[in-house]
Design an enzyme around this catalytic site. Structure first.
Site, PDB file in Angstrom:
ATOM      1  N   SER A 143     -45.300 -30.319 -27.122  1.00  0.00           N
ATOM      2  CA  SER A 143     -43.866 -30.659 -27.539  1.00  0.00           C
ATOM      3  C   SER A 143     -43.595 -29.606 -28.704  1.00  0.00           C
ATOM      4  O   SER A 143     -44.324 -29.280 -29.558  1.00  0.00           O
ATOM      5  CB  SER A 143     -44.004 -32.232 -27.828  1.00  0.00           C
ATOM      6  N   CYS A 144     -42.158 -29.523 -28.900  1.00  0.00           N
ATOM      7  CA  CYS A 144     -41.790 -28.847 -30.088  1.00  0.00           C
ATOM      8  C   CYS A 144     -40.313 -29.338 -30.245  1.00  0.00           C
ATOM      9  O   CYS A 144     -40.010 -30.514 -30.265  1.00  0.00           O
ATOM     10  CB  CYS A 144     -41.542 -27.221 -29.681  1.00  0.00           C
ATOM     11  N   ALA A 145     -39.509 -28.461 -30.939  1.00  0.00           N
ATOM     12  CA  ALA A 145     -38.226 -28.861 -31.047  1.00  0.00           C
ATOM     13  C   ALA A 145     -37.278 -29.113 -29.906  1.00  0.00           C
ATOM     14  O   ALA A 145     -36.531 -30.103 -29.655  1.00  0.00           O
ATOM     15  CB  ALA A 145     -37.340 -28.030 -32.069  1.00  0.00           C
TER      16      ALA A 145
END
Length: 106
Positions: A66-68
């Site tokens: 996951s990231c932004a």
């Protein structure tokens, strides 16, 4: 490159059932400002693939990056696959989608 996109509901369900290891590849300051409860920090800028593989093997849950918003997590998947590591899954909407939906933030 193979990428399997997860949506918010799949991530929530996986975390609630204890079957997902959510790996946040945002930078430490981003993670500190807020993250999805239950996720762990493993920044892309210092991406330690050996350490990540050891963590995944030890933990035993299904790894989902996951990231932004899904860009850096896809980049991390690309890198991992280029090194022969079969990571394929990420949260397409990432933290921005999670926060925008009013989900709990740690």
């Amino acid at each position: 490159m193979t990428i399997v996109d997860w949506d918010r509901e799949a991530v929530k369900r996986g975390l609630a059932e204890g079957r997902v290891l959510l790996i946040d590849v945002r930078e430490p300051h981003e993670f500190a400002q807020g993250h999805i409860p239950g996720s762990i920090s493993h920044p892309l800028s210092t991406f330690d693939l050996e350490g990540l593989q050891a963590l995944i093997a030890e933990d035993g849950r299904r790894p989902v990056l996951s990231c932004a918003a899904g860009v850096r997590s896809a980049r991390a998947l690309d890198y991992a696959q280029s090194q022969g590591v079969p990571l394929t899954e990420h949260y397409l909407g990432g933290f921005k989608d999670w926060a925008a939906a009013g989900e709990e933030i740690a």
